[in-house]
Design an enzyme around this catalytic site. Structure first.
Site, PDB file in Angstrom:
ATOM      1  N   ASP A  31      84.028  16.921  47.595  1.00  0.00           N
ATOM      2  CA  ASP A  31      84.974  15.833  47.367  1.00  0.00           C
ATOM      3  C   ASP A  31      85.505  16.018  45.949  1.00  0.00           C
ATOM      4  O   ASP A  31      84.815  15.734  44.975  1.00  0.00           O
ATOM      5  CB  ASP A  31      84.253  14.486  47.527  1.00  0.00           C
ATOM      6  CG  ASP A  31      85.150  13.301  47.166  1.00  0.00           C
ATOM      7  OD1 ASP A  31      86.346  13.513  46.868  1.00  0.00           O
ATOM      8  OD2 ASP A  31      84.640  12.169  47.185  1.00  0.00           O
ATOM      9  N   LYS A  94      93.639  15.286  39.094  1.00  0.00           N
ATOM     10  CA  LYS A  94      94.098  15.258  40.495  1.00  0.00           C
ATOM     11  C   LYS A  94      95.486  14.637  40.607  1.00  0.00           C
ATOM     12  O   LYS A  94      96.263  14.982  41.490  1.00  0.00           O
ATOM     13  CB  LYS A  94      93.092  14.455  41.319  1.00  0.00           C
ATOM     14  CG  LYS A  94      93.279  14.546  42.819  1.00  0.00           C
ATOM     15  CD  LYS A  94      92.146  13.805  43.512  1.00  0.00           C
ATOM     16  CE  LYS A  94      92.258  13.870  45.018  1.00  0.00           C
ATOM     17  NZ  LYS A  94      91.111  13.198  45.652  1.00  0.00           N
TER      18      LYS A  94
END
Lengths: 631, 217
Positions: A31, A94
């Site tokens: 993740d 991100k």
């Protein structure tokens, strides 16, 4: 989302010895989160678990620090430096994946570091002395997780499933894949986070029916509607906002603290100190009704001795609008799937921000039921990814099939900047759709095809995916040509667009590649670097780069002296030459910074020479021409 | 109507397998070597799901067939196979998805059945009695200001009314397809057109509702 590893199907000759522990593949689920990243694998008992670091901590902060001497720190130590060295410490990378400079500036506001547009529009972040792309920053995080997993599993990893928000577009997905390649990880598949969460729940507990996965992470919000049935996960609809998350909730607290301190233009260090404080306050407010905290001091990072209090009620009032923004998106997703909230079997919460009581209340109220919280919302995505890695790696039979949809509409720009949808969002994939267009001018022999993605009505407000031109259309009157444009999306979500003039059969097609991806050469370079260098070879790389640059400057100066040396008198020539000598000396040394400094000095010392050469070449151009030529 | 539609069912003619060159009935996989076969060209979307072309199919069976086909033909299962097999899997699943989308929605389903039956008129003749209704509906829509405080409740009641009209047309079309009343293709097409109008109207209400809920959109 290529499948890089072959899957052994049940009934298609799986040899019995293939499933013995000896040949078990070392695969993991990762993740790669905005705030934290996790790596998980299937344990000896067959259940997935997150692999801890040497201190027993599972979460790795998605923070990377670039030290002045080329060192790279990842995770907790990097996060600790956020306050002291915000300009060289990158958090929430991100949010920058697959984005252009302008987009990031518009979305993120003030940033402590400088952004630069690199080749192909890809962003370079100037973090202290380092100049890195978001892909490289993410790769550092992945490398760390990879090392941790290899240590725990006792050998080299053979594949990983990495999760991405369902709402990620092609460019963002490609950037994630690139990061994995740079980190030396083989990507078995990019898995949508909500699907991963559902896998974790579905396979563990054998749930069936219609589920909503509400995922409020650090920087993104995602909502997906999944139909679970034995062996089959069908994505009914997805939606989200890739610029809304827990960071925004923190920001509200930050703003409030700064307002209390009457500071309008905080320095980066103070902002980071406030963010850290905000996270702590937010977490505490999930359990208590009010929090008393020390207000940070402006001068140093120690506290000022002043105390402040924030109640849960005030916090909830402040963030209500932010959290509310998720609700219309939930509504649209239910509507797209044609279902009402009461036909759901359950709502799964994912992401640390779903611990905030207000979020839980709003979700419960909208869906008319209490959400499921059995699994840790921070870990559920990684756990599900580990399950999927196990299947794709061939350790478990492929019992599960995922039927996915297009997360965003795909269309074409038509006259007047309009977006004409060809494949609407939430269409099951693979799919092929065609539409006919015609020419708008007499004798028009070419047509520009602009492929866009998004839900806005104006093409310029959607994301541009590709442009190409169909040429060789026979000359006809306006509106007579028939151009059939076909969009084909494969099972991995990758788009191919073809345009064909129907009367002549002239055809042109393009596989859509994201505009902010890396070139293959860049990837190869990074891969080579990543493999060759360990932690501290960053320094060697910087030194090498500095030398190359110095040699380029020296060669240019030599050439200049050869060609235009007559522009300088004796003393001036000497000045240029001595600057060259001192730069040459620096390149013999081992310190990149020293070389770079001399390059800058030489630039300053020879600027007058450059100016004269410029004047001369201008004169050359103008000599012998009439004034009219320049009018 | 039923007679016309049954005429387009494709017989399962035998063919030669592209891979082992052995004879096999058309289907998903070769009877001899179990390799994936190409989809039958021209086969209607209902035939793909092995159900009779009808306006009122059993949706539970339809969905089950859809999932069964995906479980056999999805590209994930052919990732390790040859390029031809991967392409065939992609062709199959693209058609299966197209069929699923067409058949699971009454509006597209009716349009498809009309085309199957040979109805190719671009747009049906103007429908004067419906035109008046359209004017009224448009007027009601224009009176709604999405920013007004009562917008959502007004939109809700318009939606309920529109849904009832849509349902009414669907029932009506079902009857016509079954052969009750004037079941000429032209008459069916007229009602299909009304159904399409109500669907678009509902979509427009949805957009207004989105705006009422979320003014930033």
């Amino acid at each position: 989302m290529d499948i890089l590893l072959e899957i052994t199907e049940p009934g298609q000759s799986p040899l019995p010895h293939e499933n013995t522990p000896r040949s078990r593949k070392r695969v993991v689920g990762i993740d790669l989160g905005t705030t934290f990243s996790l790596v998980a694998a299937i344990g000896l008992d067959g259940l997935p678990l997150c692999i801890p670091d040497e201190n027993g901590t599972q979460a790795l902060p998605s923070v990377v620090h670039y030290g002045p001497k080329g060192s790279v720190l990842v995770g907790w130590p990097a996060r600790d430096l956020l306050v002291q060295h915000p300009e060289s410490t990158i958090a929430s990378v991100k949010r920058y994946m697959g984005r252009g400079v302008a987009e990031i500036r518009a979305r993120s506001g003030t940033l402590p570091y400088t952004l630069e547009a690199g080749e192909g529009g890809m962003v370079r972040i100037l973090a202290g002395k380092a100049k890195v792309s978001p892909v490289e920053v993410s790769a550092e995080i992945l490398k760390r997780l990879k090392a941790r997993a290899e240590e725990a599993l006792g050998g080299k990893l053979q594949g990983a499933v990495i999760t991405v928000p369902a709402y990620f577009d092609d460019a963002q997905r490609q950037a994630t894949k690139d990061a994995a390649r740079v980190a030396g990880l083989e990507v078995l598949r990019l898995l949508n986070e909500p699907t991963a969460a559902a896998l974790a729940y579905g396979l563990d507990r054998g749930h069936e029916g219609l589920y909503a996965i509400y995922d409020l992470g650090g920087g993104t919000f995602d909502i997906s509607l999944l139909k679970l049935e034995k062996g089959l996960f069908q994505v009914m609809a997805t939606g989200g906002d890739s610029a809304l998350g827990g960071d925004d909730l923190d920001q509200w607290i930050v703003d409030r603290v700064l307002a209390r301190m009457a500071i309008t233009q905080p320095d980066p260090g103070l902002i980071q100190a406030c963010r850290k404080l905000a996270r702590e306050i937010k977490e505490q407010l999930s359990d208590t009704e009010s929090v008393t905290f020390d207000v940070p001091d402006t001068a140093s990072n120690s506290n000022s001795g002043t105390k402040d209090l924030l109640t849960r009620t005030a916090f909830e009032q402040g963030i209500r609008d932010l959290v509310w923004r998720t609700i219309p998106i939930c509504r649209r997703v239910l509507k797209d799937a044609g279902v009402s909230p009461d036909s759901l079997q359950g709502v799964v919460l994912v992401g640390g921000s779903t611990r905030v009581p207000l979020v839980r209340r709003m979700v419960a109220e909208f869906f008319g039921r209490e959400p499921l919280v059995d699994l840790d919302p921070d870990q559920v995505v990684a756990l599900g990814a580990a399950h999927q890695a196990e299947v794709l790696g061939g350790n478990e039979p492929a019992e599960m099939l995922l039927l996915d949809v297009t997360p965003l509409s795909l269309g074409i720009e038509t006259m007047g900047d309009l977006m004409e949808k060809i494949v609407p969002r939430n269409t099951p994939i693979p799919t092929a759709r065609a539409q006919e267009f015609t020419t708008f001018k007499d004798g028009q022999t070419a047509m520009a095809i602009h492929v866009v993605q998004g839900e806005r009505e104006l093409a310029s407000q959607c994301r541009s995916l590709a442009r190409f031109e169909l040429r060789g259309i026979p000359s006809m009157t306006a509106g007579a040509a028939r151009i059939r444009v076909t969009y084909q999306v494969d099972a991995d979500g990758l788009l191919t667009v073809a345009a064909r003039e129907e009367t002549t059969g002239v055809e042109q097609s393009i596989a859509v590649k994201p505009s902010y991806g890396l070139t293959d050469d860049e990837i190869a370079d990074m891969l080579r670097d990543a493999m060759r260098h360990g932690e501290d070879d960053m320094r060697a790389r910087l030194l090498n780069e500095a030398r190359v640059e110095a040699n380029r400057v020296l060669a240019a100066a030599e050439a200049a002296l050869r060609e235009d040396g007559d522009l300088l008198n004796e003393a001036e020539t000497q000045r240029v030459k001595s600057a060259m000598v001192s730069l040459l000396e620096a390149t013999q040394g081992e310190v990149a910074e020293a070389i770079n400094e001399r390059v800058t000095q030489m630039d300053v010392q020879t600027r007058f020479f450059a100016q004269r050469r410029m004047d001369r070449s201008l004169q050359k151009v103008m000599t012998g021409r009439k004034v009219d030529d320049f009018a | 109507m039923r007679r016309i539609l049954q005429g387009v069912m494709i017989a399962n003619a035998p063919m030669l397998c592209w891979s082992c060159r052995g004879p096999t009935p058309a289907g998903l996989f070769c009877a001899t070597c179990r390799t994936i076969l190409p989809p039958v060209a021209g086969e209607d979307l209902f035939g793909l799901f092995d159900i009779a072309p009808t306006f009122e199919p059993d949706l539970t069976i339809l969905e089950k067939r859809y999932r069964d086909l995906q479980k056999q033909l999805h590209p994930d299962f052919f990732a390790h196979c040859s390029g031809t097999e991967r392409r065939l899997s992609l062709e199959w699943t693209t058609r299966i998805n197209e069929a699923w989308q067409t058949m699971s929605d009454p509006v597209t389903r009716a349009g498809y059945l009309l085309r199957l039956a040979g109805w190719h008129a671009e747009r049906p003749a103007v429908d004067p009695e419906f035109l008046e209704e359209v004017m009224e509906l448009r007027e009601a829509l224009e009176e709604v200001d999405p920013r007004a405080p009562d917008a959502i409740s007004r939109l809700m009641s318009l939606k309920t009314a529109a849904r009832i009209r849509l349902e009414f047309e669907i029932t009506r079309i079902g009857e016509l397809f079954r052969g009750n009343g004037d079941s000429s293709l032209g008459e069916i097409a007229k009602h299909v057109d009304r159904m399409r109008y109500h669907r678009r109207y509902l979509e427009e209400l949805d957009r207004l509702e989105d705006r009422a809920f979320d003014p930033d959109m």
